[in-house]
Design an enzyme around this catalytic site. Structure first.
Site, PDB file in Angstrom:
ATOM      1  N   ARG A  36     -16.899  10.088 -26.746  1.00  0.00           N
ATOM      2  CA  ARG A  36     -16.041  10.156 -25.927  1.00  0.00           C
ATOM      3  C   ARG A  36     -14.567  10.147 -26.008  1.00  0.00           C
ATOM      4  O   ARG A  36     -13.833  10.771 -25.555  1.00  0.00           O
ATOM      5  CB  ARG A  36     -16.412   9.175 -24.507  1.00  0.00           C
ATOM      6  CG  ARG A  36     -17.749   9.499 -24.106  1.00  0.00           C
ATOM      7  CD  ARG A  36     -18.197   8.655 -22.984  1.00  0.00           C
ATOM      8  NE  ARG A  36     -19.327   9.092 -22.244  1.00  0.00           N
ATOM      9  CZ  ARG A  36     -20.152   8.446 -21.802  1.00  0.00           C
ATOM     10  NH1 ARG A  36     -19.858   7.207 -21.426  1.00  0.00           N
ATOM     11  NH2 ARG A  36     -21.246   8.949 -21.033  1.00  0.00           N
ATOM     12  N   LYS A 204     -38.562  11.123 -13.789  1.00  0.00           N
ATOM     13  CA  LYS A 204     -39.064  11.312 -12.244  1.00  0.00           C
ATOM     14  C   LYS A 204     -38.511  12.493 -11.432  1.00  0.00           C
ATOM     15  O   LYS A 204     -37.496  13.164 -11.839  1.00  0.00           O
ATOM     16  CB  LYS A 204     -38.343  10.258 -11.551  1.00  0.00           C
ATOM     17  CG  LYS A 204     -38.900   8.696 -11.936  1.00  0.00           C
ATOM     18  CD  LYS A 204     -38.358   7.840 -10.861  1.00  0.00           C
ATOM     19  CE  LYS A 204     -38.898   6.305 -11.184  1.00  0.00           C
ATOM     20  NZ  LYS A 204     -38.538   5.283 -10.500  1.00  0.00           N
ATOM     21  N   GLY A 356     -28.187  12.839 -19.956  1.00  0.00           N
ATOM     22  CA  GLY A 356     -27.906  11.536 -21.045  1.00  0.00           C
ATOM     23  C   GLY A 356     -28.929  11.816 -21.891  1.00  0.00           C
ATOM     24  O   GLY A 356     -28.878  11.901 -23.111  1.00  0.00           O
ATOM     25  N   GLY A 379     -24.798  12.220 -15.012  1.00  0.00           N
ATOM     26  CA  GLY A 379     -24.958  12.444 -13.538  1.00  0.00           C
ATOM     27  C   GLY A 379     -23.936  13.751 -12.850  1.00  0.00           C
ATOM     28  O   GLY A 379     -24.524  14.380 -12.326  1.00  0.00           O
TER      29      GLY A 379
HETATM   30  P1  AMP Z   1     -34.702  10.706 -16.970  1.00  0.00           P
HETATM   31  O1  AMP Z   1     -33.619   9.842 -17.024  1.00  0.00           O
HETATM   32  O2  AMP Z   1     -35.114  10.962 -15.841  1.00  0.00           O
HETATM   33  O3  AMP Z   1     -34.247  12.212 -17.643  1.00  0.00           O
HETATM   34  O4  AMP Z   1     -35.817  10.353 -17.885  1.00  0.00           O
HETATM   35  C1  AMP Z   1     -35.853  10.336 -19.287  1.00  0.00           C
HETATM   36  C2  AMP Z   1     -36.973   9.288 -19.646  1.00  0.00           C
HETATM   37  O5  AMP Z   1     -38.055   9.805 -19.054  1.00  0.00           O
HETATM   38  C3  AMP Z   1     -36.983   9.056 -21.121  1.00  0.00           C
HETATM   39  O6  AMP Z   1     -36.632   7.743 -21.387  1.00  0.00           O
HETATM   40  C4  AMP Z   1     -38.522   9.425 -21.565  1.00  0.00           C
HETATM   41  O7  AMP Z   1     -38.966   8.389 -22.291  1.00  0.00           O
HETATM   42  C5  AMP Z   1     -39.207   9.127 -19.967  1.00  0.00           C
HETATM   43  N1  AMP Z   1     -40.410  10.124 -19.999  1.00  0.00           N
HETATM   44  C6  AMP Z   1     -40.423  11.628 -20.550  1.00  0.00           C
HETATM   45  N2  AMP Z   1     -41.725  12.015 -20.408  1.00  0.00           N
HETATM   46  C7  AMP Z   1     -42.396  10.952 -19.810  1.00  0.00           C
HETATM   47  C8  AMP Z   1     -43.900  10.702 -19.647  1.00  0.00           C
HETATM   48  N3  AMP Z   1     -44.818  11.825 -19.763  1.00  0.00           N
HETATM   49  N4  AMP Z   1     -44.242   9.316 -19.139  1.00  0.00           N
HETATM   50  C9  AMP Z   1     -43.252   8.412 -18.990  1.00  0.00           C
HETATM   51  N5  AMP Z   1     -41.916   8.462 -19.246  1.00  0.00           N
HETATM   52  C10 AMP Z   1     -41.478   9.788 -19.729  1.00  0.00           C
END
Ligand code: AMP
Length: 399
Positions: A36, A204, A356, A379
């Site tokens: 950064r 999520k 991220g 974000g």
């Molecule tokens: P996000 O911050 O919502 O982009 O989520 C990223 C996180 O989602 C990472 O740490 C991944 O390990 C997790 N992730 C991706 N696929 C899966 C899955 N099938 N089950 C559980 N966690 C997941």
């Protein structure tokens, strides 16, 4: 958008108040990853080389409105001093008479780094009145003749150093880094070259709903991966075993599937998965098509899905990617993310990586330099993709 950029400013003999993003990881008083800081160098050097002096503002971590030296900007200022051929001084505070005196003594070609702006609750405006926040912004603004924002990572926050100061400085402009983000995220999303494919993954569905709905009106195809895919599975009546699910979003997922169908957007879900009998790199795994049995959870997309998604990406002219396809932090579940990553790198498309975890994945895969743009703001890039106006950018365009 009617907005000045740093090159529109005459900085000769001027004090430039610049908001940068020096929110860097620090260990034992030393910056761990200086990406950064390096990213802000073009704007910093431009001011110094054109006869201006610099007052830099940034936050680092979450000191929650209190002066907590655990979050000092000293490591960042020390690293900056190694990267530029200029005198760099760290102020003992953010505002106050001592800082004001240091600002006034600043000579052309010199840099003063203010302490962590989040040492004051007025920065975020939490736990203080609007008048107090305004007074804080006004004092910061008094440190500069002109203002430059180069902190895309905080552009979605209406904080004093991002928005408040612009009220009190006539000339406000975007730095090179911010300009590049606006150029890629803004213009590409406004008028994407088609076919436009979005790859949306991550844990999520709740964090990405607005991205999916906004992109639905612009994309030709949306490829869904990661944990969020299984809430869509549930909405379709496919068994998900112990896979991640947001029960309260199942109905919404069903609605999105219907919307996509009505709009004629290809919304693709994994056709197979790598399932595991535990959330662990040592778990037993197998490839599973269709229903996932109890005792198993899907942690990555499977080989057929990889082929399907890579094929979509290969024909795309624009690709936007946010969120990994699986638990890429664990080697047995990283293949989906890295394969898609390589396909994006190889494709003849404008590729924008935001968020991220997808940025971490792209960096880990070693193909970051083959992407058109890797966003510096998690974000902020997400809000851009949701079609929202970012206050830190709007504040620059209003003048
Ligand atoms: P996000 O911050 O919502 O982009 O989520 C990223 C996180 O989602 C990472 O740490 C991944 O390990 C997790 N992730 C991706 N696929 C899966 C899955 N099938 N089950 C559980 N966690 C997941």
């Amino acid at each position: 958008m009617n907005k000045l950029t740093i090159k529109d400013l005459d900085v000769q003999g001027k004090r430039v108040l610049m908001r940068v993003d020096f929110n860097v990881p620090v260990k034992d008083g030393v910056v761990g990853d200086d990406t950064r800081i390096v990213a802000a160098l073009p704007s910093i050097k431009y001011v110094l080389e054109n006869g201006g002096s610099l007052v830099l503002m940034s936050h680092c971590g979450r000191p929650k409105g209190e002066k907590n030296m655990e979050y000092t900007l000293k490591p960042a200022a020390d690293r900056l001093a190694e990267l530029v051929d200029a005198k760099v001084t760290l102020a003992p505070d953010v505002i106050g008479p001592e800082v004001k005196a240091m600002v006034e003594e600043l000579k052309a070609g010199e840099i003063l780094v203010l302490e962590n702006v989040r040492f004051y609750k007025e920065e975020e405006g939490k736990g203080c009145t609007a008048e107090e926040q305004d007074a804080f912004a006004k004092e910061l603004a008094s440190f500069g003749d002109v203002y430059v924002s180069d902190a895309f990572g905080t552009a979605h926050r209406a904080h004093a150093s991002m928005v408040g100061v612009t009220k009190y400085i006539d000339q406000c402009a975007a730095g090179f880094l911010l300009e590049k983000e606006i150029e890629y995220l803004g213009k590409t999303l406004e008028a994407p070259e088609k076919p436009f494919v979005a790859i949306i993954g991550g844990a999520k569905i709740s964090g990405k709903i607005d991205v999916v709905t906004n992109l639905m009106d612009k994309c030709d195809a949306i490829l869904i991966g990661g944990g969020m895919a299984y809430t869509f599975y549930k909405a379709q009546g496919i068994a998900i075993g112990g896979s991640l699910v947001e029960e309260d979003k199942v109905e919404l997922a069903g609605e999105i599937l219907k919307q996509a169908e009505a709009k004629g957007v290809k919304l693709l879900l994994p056709v197979d998965n790598i399932v595991a009998d535990a959330f662990s790199a040592e778990a037993n795994t197998k490839v599973q098509e269709g229903d996932i049995e109890d005792g198993w959870m899907a942690l990555d997309i499977g080989p057929k899905t990889i082929a399907l998604y890579c094929n979509e990406v290969a024909g795309a002219k624009t690709v936007v990617w946010n969120g990994p396809m699986g638990c890429f932090e664990m080697a047995p579940f990283a293949k989906g993310t890295f394969s898609v990553c390589e396909a994006v790198a190889k494709s003849d498309s404008i590729s924008i990586i935001g968020g991220g975890d997808s940025v971490a994945a792209v960096n880990k895969s070693g193909v970051a330099d083959q992407m058109s743009h890797v966003s510096t703001g998690g974000g902020a890039s997400l809000e851009f993709m949701e079609g929202k106006q970012l206050p830190g950018i709007v504040a620059l365009t209003e003048k």
